[in-house]
Write an enzyme that holds these catalytic residues in place. Structure first.
Site, mmCIF file in Angstrom:
data_model
loop_
_atom_site.group_PDB
_atom_site.id
_atom_site.type_symbol
_atom_site.label_atom_id
_atom_site.label_comp_id
_atom_site.label_asym_id
_atom_site.label_seq_id
_atom_site.Cartn_x
_atom_site.Cartn_y
_atom_site.Cartn_z
ATOM 1 N N TYR A 157 0.778 -1.234 0.000
ATOM 2 C CA TYR A 157 0.000 0.000 0.000
ATOM 3 C C TYR A 157 0.811 1.287 0.000
ATOM 4 O O TYR A 157 0.244 2.363 -0.186
ATOM 5 C CB TYR A 157 -0.969 -0.022 1.187
ATOM 6 C CG TYR A 157 -1.991 -1.126 1.033
ATOM 7 C CD1 TYR A 157 -3.003 -1.022 0.086
ATOM 8 C CD2 TYR A 157 -1.916 -2.289 1.793
ATOM 9 C CE1 TYR A 157 -3.929 -2.037 -0.078
ATOM 10 C CE2 TYR A 157 -2.836 -3.315 1.636
ATOM 11 C CZ TYR A 157 -3.840 -3.187 0.689
ATOM 12 O OH TYR A 157 -4.749 -4.200 0.513
ATOM 13 N N PHE A 442 -8.850 -3.712 11.145
ATOM 14 C CA PHE A 442 -10.031 -3.802 10.298
ATOM 15 C C PHE A 442 -9.619 -4.209 8.881
ATOM 16 O O PHE A 442 -10.325 -4.075 7.934
ATOM 17 C CB PHE A 442 -10.808 -2.483 10.286
ATOM 18 C CG PHE A 442 -9.959 -1.262 9.970
ATOM 19 C CD1 PHE A 442 -9.810 -0.827 8.674
ATOM 20 C CD2 PHE A 442 -9.303 -0.595 10.977
ATOM 21 C CE1 PHE A 442 -9.023 0.277 8.380
ATOM 22 C CE2 PHE A 442 -8.521 0.521 10.705
ATOM 23 C CZ PHE A 442 -8.379 0.957 9.403
#
Length: 442
Positions: A157, A442
């Site tokens: 990312y 998450f």
């Protein structure tokens, strides 16, 4: 992406159909609708989860609805006989909104990204890039100052501008005879039924969240795990979970721990922490004293301890606390430099000029930060204004909660120090007085 009702089509990648929708139940059957079932079948493959039973899937969808998750599914246009059903996406993506403590108890809505998967048979087709870049652009247009995610793989990312902003330690604590604290804690701890945490845990965590930079609102999964209603390995209830509460001087609960015994085959006998939240230092110390007093166990393990935990300093023998591993936790992607930096507090007065490079052209440019010791004004600077530091948007994300040190990043070549001493100055300005900690994935 262009909208057609609740279906969005992305024309950047050929031979695929992109659909945006909310998780939902079929009104006629009471079961998750076909599109939702296909979506979760795909994420189960991507994250190596076991196939869900009907009840487990229903509960999972209910949690997704409670969190307000927005789903994107990518479907292959070409079908093959005997292959997975065409209703099972070849790629998934989701986002939802939660409040984030950006320092000083200031809560800002964050754009949280999760459930990003691409089936191995459809990798290197541009699916991830299309999903991510489209979502980030839309999040910026919707006014979010930053996006956040937790990564199962560390090398993916940063190329989209995300920087590691919080970390977590996995620790083992030796609670065998001889465990002793430097100062006797208040011991206002009592055990409770785990079900009591369904109401209490969100309230206690909400208070804790305001004390810790980087902490964010939790999703429903954490409540279910703490109460024993969910074992994430099986998707079913966990009847081995126990819980305890700490009470302040007024008798109000201000901390809790949820845990279970690891089993008699584990050597040494071990207590595994599921969740640990303490609003005050007194609650933190007393809950650890309680855990050390649990009979028939001589070790406690916790996978989400803070990077700057005071636990070693609480003990007469700090070697009883052993860090097993350190992992990145929250990654931040700044979408609006001015909005993001002005939202957080600035405890050190001064001025800093940053030159920020953003390969996605969402938030790059030259900015002047002027702090009065409480707040900052962030303005776009002209090209003629000399920059104190030059850095990428990912590095700015790492600095945002004060967790990364500009001096270290400069030594690593991640930041260019254009003015001698600028990194030290930036280190003091970005500091929030407490290392960021978000016991939340998450």
């Amino acid at each position: 992406m262009s909208s057609d009702g609740d279906v969005n089509y992305c024309w950047g990648v050929t031979n695929y159909r992109f659909e945006n929708f909310k998780p939902a139940f079929d009104e006629s059957t009471g079961a998750p609708d076909e599109r939702t079932q296909g979506y979760f079948a795909s994420t189960s493959v991507g994250f190596h989860d076991v196939r869900s039973t009907e009840d487990a899937l229903k509960n999972r969808v209910e949690r997704a609805i409670a969190d307000g998750r927005n789903l994107t599914a990518v479907y292959a246009q070409q079908e093959y006989e005997h292959a997975l059903d065409a209703n099972v996406p070849v790629a998934t993506f989701a986002w939802f909104e939660k409040l984030v403590n950006v320092g000083g108890g200031r809560l800002v809505p964050g754009h949280l990204i999760t459930w990003v998967t691409v089936r191995p048979t459809h990798r290197r087709r541009g699916l991830l890039r299309s999903l991510m870049t489209t979502d980030l652009a839309e999040a910026k247009a919707d006014g979010y100052p930053f996006a956040a995610l937790t990564a199962t793989e560390g090398g993916i990312y940063s190329r989209f501008g995300f920087g590691v902003a919080t970390w977590a330690h996995s620790i083992e604590v030796d609670t065998s005879p001889g465990f002793k604290m430097v100062h006797e804690p208040d011991r206002r701890v009592e055990m409770c039924l785990p079900s009591e945490l369904r109401e209490l845990a969100p309230k206690i965590y909400s208070e804790f969240m305001r004390t810790s930079p980087g902490a964010m609102e939790r999703q429903q999964t954490y409540i279910e795990r703490a109460t024993g209603a969910l074992n994430t390995d099986t998707g079913e209830a966990d009847r081995g979970v126990r819980a305890a509460l700490h009470f302040d001087e007024q008798g109000e609960a201000d901390g809790y721990v949820s845990y279970k015994f690891a089993g008699w085959s584990k050597n040494p006998p071990t207590i595994e922490l599921i969740d640990f939240v303490a609003v005050t230092d007194a609650a933190y110390a007393s809950l650890w004293s309680f855990l050390a007093a649990i009979d028939l166990s001589t070790r406690v393990t916790f996978g989400e301890s803070a990077e700057d935990s005071p636990l070693p300093w609480l003990l007469t023998d700090s070697r009883r606390v052993r860090t097993v591993s350190t992992e990145d936790n929250i990654w931040i992607r700044i979408l609006d430099v001015k909005a993001a930096l002005e939202a957080r507090p600035w405890y050190v007065p001064g001025t800093l000029v940053l030159e920020i490079d953003d390969s996605l052209d969402l938030a790059g440019g030259r900015y002047t930060i002027t702090s009065d010791g409480e707040n900052a004004v962030v303005e776009t600077a002209s090209d003629s204004t000399p920059a104190d530091l030059s850095l990428g948007i990912a590095e700015l994300g790492s600095l945002y909660f004060g967790g990364a040190d500009p001096v270290i990043l400069a030594r690593a070549g991640r930041i260019d120090e254009n003015v001698p001493g600028a990194a030290v100055h930036a280190s003091s300005m970005f500091n929030l007085g407490r290392m960021p900690y978000s016991p939340n994935g998450f």
